[in-house]
Design a protein around this motif. Structure first.
Motif, PDB file in Angstrom:
ATOM      1  N   VAL A 100      -8.740  -0.073  -2.032  1.00  0.00           N
ATOM      2  CA  VAL A 100      -9.128   0.152  -3.433  1.00  0.00           C
ATOM      3  C   VAL A 100      -8.567   1.744  -3.888  1.00  0.00           C
ATOM      4  CG1 VAL A 100     -11.207   1.067  -4.809  1.00  0.00           C
ATOM      5  CG2 VAL A 100     -11.153  -0.999  -3.336  1.00  0.00           C
ATOM      6  N   GLU A 101      -8.507   2.738  -2.984  1.00  0.00           N
ATOM      7  CA  GLU A 101      -7.960   3.734  -3.445  1.00  0.00           C
ATOM      8  C   GLU A 101      -6.342   3.663  -3.794  1.00  0.00           C
ATOM      9  OE1 GLU A 101      -6.966   8.168  -1.150  1.00  0.00           O
ATOM     10  OE2 GLU A 101      -8.885   7.293  -0.990  1.00  0.00           O
ATOM     11  N   ALA A 102      -5.618   2.831  -2.920  1.00  0.00           N
ATOM     12  CA  ALA A 102      -4.256   2.837  -3.153  1.00  0.00           C
ATOM     13  C   ALA A 102      -3.905   1.986  -4.452  1.00  0.00           C
ATOM     14  CB  ALA A 102      -3.526   1.952  -1.811  1.00  0.00           C
ATOM     15  N   PHE A 103      -4.936   1.011  -4.996  1.00  0.00           N
ATOM     16  CA  PHE A 103      -4.555   0.435  -6.218  1.00  0.00           C
ATOM     17  C   PHE A 103      -5.375   1.059  -7.407  1.00  0.00           C
ATOM     18  CE2 PHE A 103      -4.500  -4.123  -3.794  1.00  0.00           C
ATOM     19  CZ  PHE A 103      -3.021  -3.772  -3.285  1.00  0.00           C
ATOM     20  N   ALA A 104      -6.197   2.035  -7.175  1.00  0.00           N
ATOM     21  CA  ALA A 104      -6.727   2.729  -8.296  1.00  0.00           C
ATOM     22  C   ALA A 104      -5.891   3.070  -9.321  1.00  0.00           C
ATOM     23  CB  ALA A 104      -7.673   3.824  -7.771  1.00  0.00           C
ATOM     24  N   GLY A 105      -4.848   3.753  -9.193  1.00  0.00           N
ATOM     25  CA  GLY A 105      -3.956   4.109 -10.158  1.00  0.00           C
ATOM     26  C   GLY A 105      -2.913   2.885 -10.675  1.00  0.00           C
ATOM     27  N   LEU A 106      -3.281   1.582 -10.437  1.00  0.00           N
ATOM     28  CA  LEU A 106      -2.271   0.586 -10.802  1.00  0.00           C
ATOM     29  C   LEU A 106      -3.146  -0.389 -11.461  1.00  0.00           C
ATOM     30  CD1 LEU A 106      -0.622  -0.188  -7.482  1.00  0.00           C
ATOM     31  CD2 LEU A 106       0.181   1.596  -8.940  1.00  0.00           C
ATOM     32  N   LEU A 156       0.731  -1.190  -0.042  1.00  0.00           N
ATOM     33  CA  LEU A 156       0.156   0.189  -0.011  1.00  0.00           C
ATOM     34  C   LEU A 156       0.752   1.276  -0.031  1.00  0.00           C
ATOM     35  CD1 LEU A 156      -2.752  -1.048   2.728  1.00  0.00           C
ATOM     36  CD2 LEU A 156      -2.825  -0.897  -0.010  1.00  0.00           C
ATOM     37  N   ARG A 157       2.088   1.247   0.565  1.00  0.00           N
ATOM     38  CA  ARG A 157       2.949   2.333   0.377  1.00  0.00           C
ATOM     39  C   ARG A 157       2.419   3.298   1.484  1.00  0.00           C
ATOM     40  NH1 ARG A 157       5.524   2.177  -5.591  1.00  0.00           N
ATOM     41  NH2 ARG A 157       6.352  -0.075  -5.347  1.00  0.00           N
ATOM     42  N   GLN A 158       1.898   2.854   2.569  1.00  0.00           N
ATOM     43  CA  GLN A 158       1.324   3.727   3.568  1.00  0.00           C
ATOM     44  C   GLN A 158       1.605   3.037   5.041  1.00  0.00           C
ATOM     45  OE1 GLN A 158      -3.076   4.709   3.061  1.00  0.00           O
ATOM     46  NE2 GLN A 158      -2.782   4.084   0.698  1.00  0.00           N
ATOM     47  N   PRO A 159       2.756   3.102   5.604  1.00  0.00           N
ATOM     48  CA  PRO A 159       3.451   2.459   6.736  1.00  0.00           C
ATOM     49  C   PRO A 159       2.640   2.895   7.905  1.00  0.00           C
ATOM     50  CG  PRO A 159       5.012   4.146   5.879  1.00  0.00           C
ATOM     51  CD  PRO A 159       4.018   3.752   4.581  1.00  0.00           C
ATOM     52  N   GLY A 214      -1.220  -6.172 -12.979  1.00  0.00           N
ATOM     53  CA  GLY A 214       0.353  -6.709 -13.213  1.00  0.00           C
ATOM     54  C   GLY A 214       1.138  -5.927 -12.030  1.00  0.00           C
ATOM     55  N   GLU A 215       1.034  -4.472 -11.937  1.00  0.00           N
ATOM     56  CA  GLU A 215       1.663  -3.850 -10.990  1.00  0.00           C
ATOM     57  C   GLU A 215       1.316  -4.196  -9.374  1.00  0.00           C
ATOM     58  OE1 GLU A 215       2.165   0.698 -12.921  1.00  0.00           O
ATOM     59  OE2 GLU A 215       0.154  -0.043 -12.763  1.00  0.00           O
ATOM     60  N   VAL A 216       0.057  -4.456  -9.085  1.00  0.00           N
ATOM     61  CA  VAL A 216      -0.499  -4.958  -7.739  1.00  0.00           C
ATOM     62  C   VAL A 216       0.408  -6.294  -7.522  1.00  0.00           C
ATOM     63  CG1 VAL A 216      -2.491  -5.583  -6.448  1.00  0.00           C
ATOM     64  CG2 VAL A 216      -2.561  -3.670  -7.947  1.00  0.00           C
TER      65      VAL A 216
END
Length: 151
Positions: free
Chosen positions: A47-53, A18-21, A56-58
């Motif tokens: 969902v918000e963290a993955f929205a721009g991905l 998530l890159r939100q430690p 494959g990136e996830v």
């Protein structure tokens, strides 16, 4: 789909995926029971963290973090999966309208070829099954006549 199995993986998920430690430190997400209780809020964050991905990136992030994950295939994805062809799982069967591809049964015995009989036509075995069940020939004839299905 992804699966977090313990608190250590939750911290890694927050940091690396998530890159939100900071999420790992919040009281409302401090245990599995609390994450379940706050599921709708947590789901929104994910969902918000993955929205721009893209997918494959996830998956790349999950794999790099060592988080168990799997992709849910559509029926079309399963049908076209290359392992089915590579493992010889396809056969063909006859139908009243011609030959069609068909998957072999999931359980196979070494040295025994799967039985792949033709698909019967609608009503093809009706009379014989009804006879086995003890229905009289007169009743069977009447049922078939009234249904319009050929036997």
């Amino acid at each position: 789909m992804l699966g977090l199995q313990n608190e250590r993986e939750w911290v890694i998920f927050c940091e690396q995926v998530l890159r939100q430690p900071q999420l790992a430190q919040l009281e409302e997400f401090s245990s599995n029971a609390r994450r379940v209780a706050s599921r709708s809020r947590l789901e929104s964050i994910i969902v918000e963290a993955f929205a721009g991905l893209d997918t494959g990136e996830v998956v790349k992030r999950l794999d790099a973090a060592g988080i168990a994950n799997a992709r849910i295939n559509t029926v079309a994805d399963v049908w076209a999966h290359p392992q089915l062809a590579a493992r010889g799982r396809w056969s063909e069967v006859d139908t009243p309208t011609g030959r069609v591809p068909a998957l072999k049964p999931p359980a196979m015995l070494d040295g025994v070829e799967a039985r792949m009989d033709k698909v019967p036509a609608l009503g093809e075995h009706t009379a014989s099954i009804l006879r086995e069940l003890g229905v009289s020939t007169e009743r069977i004839d009447r049922l078939i006549r009234e249904s319009g299905i050929s036997s």
